[in-house]
Design a protein around this motif. Sequence first.
Motif, PDB file in Angstrom:
ATOM      1  N   VAL A  18     -19.107 -18.401 -54.241  1.00  0.00           N
ATOM      2  CA  VAL A  18     -18.126 -17.697 -53.405  1.00  0.00           C
ATOM      3  C   VAL A  18     -16.729 -17.841 -53.997  1.00  0.00           C
ATOM      4  O   VAL A  18     -15.964 -16.872 -54.085  1.00  0.00           O
ATOM      5  CB  VAL A  18     -18.151 -18.246 -51.964  1.00  0.00           C
ATOM      6  CG1 VAL A  18     -16.967 -17.694 -51.160  1.00  0.00           C
ATOM      7  CG2 VAL A  18     -19.461 -17.874 -51.280  1.00  0.00           C
ATOM      8  N   ALA A  19     -16.391 -19.051 -54.417  1.00  0.00           N
ATOM      9  CA  ALA A  19     -15.068 -19.301 -54.986  1.00  0.00           C
ATOM     10  C   ALA A  19     -14.868 -18.497 -56.268  1.00  0.00           C
ATOM     11  O   ALA A  19     -13.766 -17.979 -56.514  1.00  0.00           O
ATOM     12  CB  ALA A  19     -14.901 -20.794 -55.275  1.00  0.00           C
ATOM     13  N   GLU A  20     -15.906 -18.362 -57.077  1.00  0.00           N
ATOM     14  CA  GLU A  20     -15.804 -17.607 -58.320  1.00  0.00           C
ATOM     15  C   GLU A  20     -15.424 -16.157 -58.033  1.00  0.00           C
ATOM     16  O   GLU A  20     -14.554 -15.584 -58.707  1.00  0.00           O
ATOM     17  CB  GLU A  20     -17.129 -17.656 -59.082  1.00  0.00           C
ATOM     18  CG  GLU A  20     -17.104 -16.900 -60.395  1.00  0.00           C
ATOM     19  CD  GLU A  20     -18.423 -16.969 -61.138  1.00  0.00           C
ATOM     20  OE1 GLU A  20     -18.876 -15.938 -61.658  1.00  0.00           O
ATOM     21  OE2 GLU A  20     -19.014 -18.071 -61.193  1.00  0.00           O
ATOM     22  N   ILE A  21     -16.056 -15.564 -57.041  1.00  0.00           N
ATOM     23  CA  ILE A  21     -15.769 -14.170 -56.688  1.00  0.00           C
ATOM     24  C   ILE A  21     -14.335 -14.031 -56.166  1.00  0.00           C
ATOM     25  O   ILE A  21     -13.596 -13.134 -56.581  1.00  0.00           O
ATOM     26  CB  ILE A  21     -16.760 -13.679 -55.612  1.00  0.00           C
ATOM     27  CG1 ILE A  21     -18.173 -13.604 -56.205  1.00  0.00           C
ATOM     28  CG2 ILE A  21     -16.342 -12.307 -55.085  1.00  0.00           C
ATOM     29  CD1 ILE A  21     -19.249 -13.304 -55.177  1.00  0.00           C
ATOM     30  N   LEU A  22     -13.934 -14.938 -55.288  1.00  0.00           N
ATOM     31  CA  LEU A  22     -12.586 -14.859 -54.709  1.00  0.00           C
ATOM     32  C   LEU A  22     -11.509 -15.087 -55.762  1.00  0.00           C
ATOM     33  O   LEU A  22     -10.499 -14.372 -55.798  1.00  0.00           O
ATOM     34  CB  LEU A  22     -12.440 -15.888 -53.584  1.00  0.00           C
ATOM     35  CG  LEU A  22     -13.257 -15.619 -52.315  1.00  0.00           C
ATOM     36  CD1 LEU A  22     -13.081 -16.758 -51.314  1.00  0.00           C
ATOM     37  CD2 LEU A  22     -12.862 -14.296 -51.682  1.00  0.00           C
ATOM     38  N   ALA A  24     -11.769 -14.551 -58.926  1.00  0.00           N
ATOM     39  CA  ALA A  24     -11.783 -13.409 -59.846  1.00  0.00           C
ATOM     40  C   ALA A  24     -11.041 -12.220 -59.242  1.00  0.00           C
ATOM     41  O   ALA A  24     -10.323 -11.502 -59.937  1.00  0.00           O
ATOM     42  CB  ALA A  24     -13.221 -13.018 -60.188  1.00  0.00           C
ATOM     43  N   GLN A  25     -11.202 -12.013 -57.953  1.00  0.00           N
ATOM     44  CA  GLN A  25     -10.601 -10.857 -57.286  1.00  0.00           C
ATOM     45  C   GLN A  25      -9.111 -11.049 -57.004  1.00  0.00           C
ATOM     46  O   GLN A  25      -8.320 -10.108 -57.120  1.00  0.00           O
ATOM     47  CB  GLN A  25     -11.333 -10.574 -55.976  1.00  0.00           C
ATOM     48  CG  GLN A  25     -12.771 -10.103 -56.167  1.00  0.00           C
ATOM     49  CD  GLN A  25     -13.510  -9.962 -54.843  1.00  0.00           C
ATOM     50  OE1 GLN A  25     -13.092 -10.511 -53.817  1.00  0.00           O
ATOM     51  NE2 GLN A  25     -14.604  -9.232 -54.857  1.00  0.00           N
ATOM     52  N   GLN A  26      -8.730 -12.275 -56.621  1.00  0.00           N
ATOM     53  CA  GLN A  26      -7.374 -12.493 -56.129  1.00  0.00           C
ATOM     54  C   GLN A  26      -6.518 -13.408 -56.995  1.00  0.00           C
ATOM     55  O   GLN A  26      -5.293 -13.385 -56.890  1.00  0.00           O
ATOM     56  CB  GLN A  26      -7.436 -13.097 -54.715  1.00  0.00           C
ATOM     57  CG  GLN A  26      -8.220 -12.265 -53.724  1.00  0.00           C
ATOM     58  CD  GLN A  26      -8.304 -12.937 -52.362  1.00  0.00           C
ATOM     59  OE1 GLN A  26      -7.356 -13.585 -51.913  1.00  0.00           O
ATOM     60  NE2 GLN A  26      -9.449 -12.803 -51.707  1.00  0.00           N
ATOM     61  N   GLY A  27      -7.147 -14.209 -57.837  1.00  0.00           N
ATOM     62  CA  GLY A  27      -6.406 -15.204 -58.597  1.00  0.00           C
ATOM     63  C   GLY A  27      -6.423 -16.538 -57.870  1.00  0.00           C
ATOM     64  O   GLY A  27      -6.561 -16.590 -56.645  1.00  0.00           O
ATOM     65  N   PHE A  28      -6.258 -17.616 -58.612  1.00  0.00           N
ATOM     66  CA  PHE A  28      -6.348 -18.958 -58.050  1.00  0.00           C
ATOM     67  C   PHE A  28      -5.339 -19.195 -56.927  1.00  0.00           C
ATOM     68  O   PHE A  28      -5.671 -19.684 -55.854  1.00  0.00           O
ATOM     69  CB  PHE A  28      -6.126 -19.996 -59.161  1.00  0.00           C
ATOM     70  CG  PHE A  28      -6.086 -21.420 -58.675  1.00  0.00           C
ATOM     71  CD1 PHE A  28      -7.268 -22.089 -58.388  1.00  0.00           C
ATOM     72  CD2 PHE A  28      -4.885 -22.081 -58.503  1.00  0.00           C
ATOM     73  CE1 PHE A  28      -7.236 -23.404 -57.926  1.00  0.00           C
ATOM     74  CE2 PHE A  28      -4.837 -23.384 -58.052  1.00  0.00           C
ATOM     75  CZ  PHE A  28      -6.021 -24.054 -57.759  1.00  0.00           C
ATOM     76  N   GLU A  29      -4.075 -18.859 -57.162  1.00  0.00           N
ATOM     77  CA  GLU A  29      -3.018 -19.163 -56.213  1.00  0.00           C
ATOM     78  C   GLU A  29      -3.183 -18.411 -54.892  1.00  0.00           C
ATOM     79  O   GLU A  29      -2.809 -18.903 -53.829  1.00  0.00           O
ATOM     80  CB  GLU A  29      -1.639 -18.838 -56.806  1.00  0.00           C
ATOM     81  CG  GLU A  29      -1.152 -19.815 -57.848  1.00  0.00           C
ATOM     82  CD  GLU A  29      -1.885 -19.671 -59.174  1.00  0.00           C
ATOM     83  OE1 GLU A  29      -2.527 -18.614 -59.397  1.00  0.00           O
ATOM     84  OE2 GLU A  29      -1.824 -20.612 -59.985  1.00  0.00           O
ATOM     85  N   ALA A  30      -3.738 -17.214 -54.936  1.00  0.00           N
ATOM     86  CA  ALA A  30      -3.828 -16.374 -53.740  1.00  0.00           C
ATOM     87  C   ALA A  30      -4.951 -16.789 -52.796  1.00  0.00           C
ATOM     88  O   ALA A  30      -4.962 -16.398 -51.623  1.00  0.00           O
ATOM     89  CB  ALA A  30      -4.015 -14.911 -54.143  1.00  0.00           C
ATOM     90  N   VAL A  31      -5.904 -17.557 -53.273  1.00  0.00           N
ATOM     91  CA  VAL A  31      -7.052 -17.957 -52.455  1.00  0.00           C
ATOM     92  C   VAL A  31      -6.763 -19.297 -51.773  1.00  0.00           C
ATOM     93  O   VAL A  31      -6.510 -20.300 -52.438  1.00  0.00           O
ATOM     94  CB  VAL A  31      -8.332 -18.078 -53.306  1.00  0.00           C
ATOM     95  CG1 VAL A  31      -9.501 -18.526 -52.423  1.00  0.00           C
ATOM     96  CG2 VAL A  31      -8.646 -16.759 -53.984  1.00  0.00           C
ATOM     97  N   SER A  32      -6.817 -19.311 -50.464  1.00  0.00           N
ATOM     98  CA  SER A  32      -6.593 -20.551 -49.714  1.00  0.00           C
ATOM     99  C   SER A  32      -7.920 -21.244 -49.440  1.00  0.00           C
ATOM    100  O   SER A  32      -8.980 -20.607 -49.424  1.00  0.00           O
ATOM    101  CB  SER A  32      -5.891 -20.259 -48.390  1.00  0.00           C
ATOM    102  OG  SER A  32      -6.757 -19.554 -47.515  1.00  0.00           O
TER     103      SER A  32
END
Length: 210
Positions: A18-22, A24-32
Motif C-alpha cells: 500500500v505504501a509503495e502505491i501511495l 509512487a502516486q504522491q511522493g514521500f512527503e505528501a503521504v501521511s
Amino acid sequence: MVTEENKSIEKRENILNVAEILFAQQGFEAVSIRELAKVADINIAMISYYFGSKEKLYEEIVLRKLTSTEKMKSIIEQHNTYTDKLFAISDLYADVFIENRNFHNIIFREMAMEQRTMMNAVITENLYKNFTLLSDIIRKGIKAGEFKKNIDIELVATTVIAVNKLFSTSPIVICKILNVDESEFTYGEKHKKRLKKYLHNLLTSYLAIP
C-alpha cells in the motif's frame, strides 16, 4: 493452518504494498501515516511496530525491489554469446520496469529530488552496478568480434535503461507517442513484446550484430 507468524508477515507485506502505491502516486512527503493506515486498513501503531517510522518503511520499500547484480549475473551466465546475454538483460529490464512501475516512479523521483542523501547514494550505487554489467557485456562482445568497434558503450547502456524507464513510468506520454487510447492502454504482453522487439532491433542495428 494460518499461524500468527504468517498473519504478521501478511500484514507487513500489505503495508509495504500500500505504501509503495501511495509513495509512487504522491511522493514521500505528501503521504501521511494516518492516510497510509487508513488505506491499508490498519491501526496507525502497526506502522511503528513493524517499521519504526515512515522513513524506515520508505527505505525498506526501496531496498526490497532494487534489481540485484547477482540476479543479473545469474541470467547472464545462462547464455553463451554476448548477443544473447545483451538481449537477456535488455528483456529483464523491460520485465522489471513494467512489472514494478510504482517502484520505479519512487526511485527516479528520489534521484531527482535528492532530499535523502544516503538513500540516493544506495539507489545510485545499485543502478551503477547494473549499468556496469550491461556495459561490460558490450565491451566483451566487441573484443570477441560479435559487435563492431568504435561505438559509444556507455550511451548504448544508458539507452536501454532510459527507453525502458520512459515506457514504463510515463503511460500518458507513451499513449500519445504510440497513438493509443489511454483508456485501452495496458502494460500487457502485447506492449511488452513490442518494447523488447524494438530494443533488440535497435541494438542489432547499432552494434552491427550479424
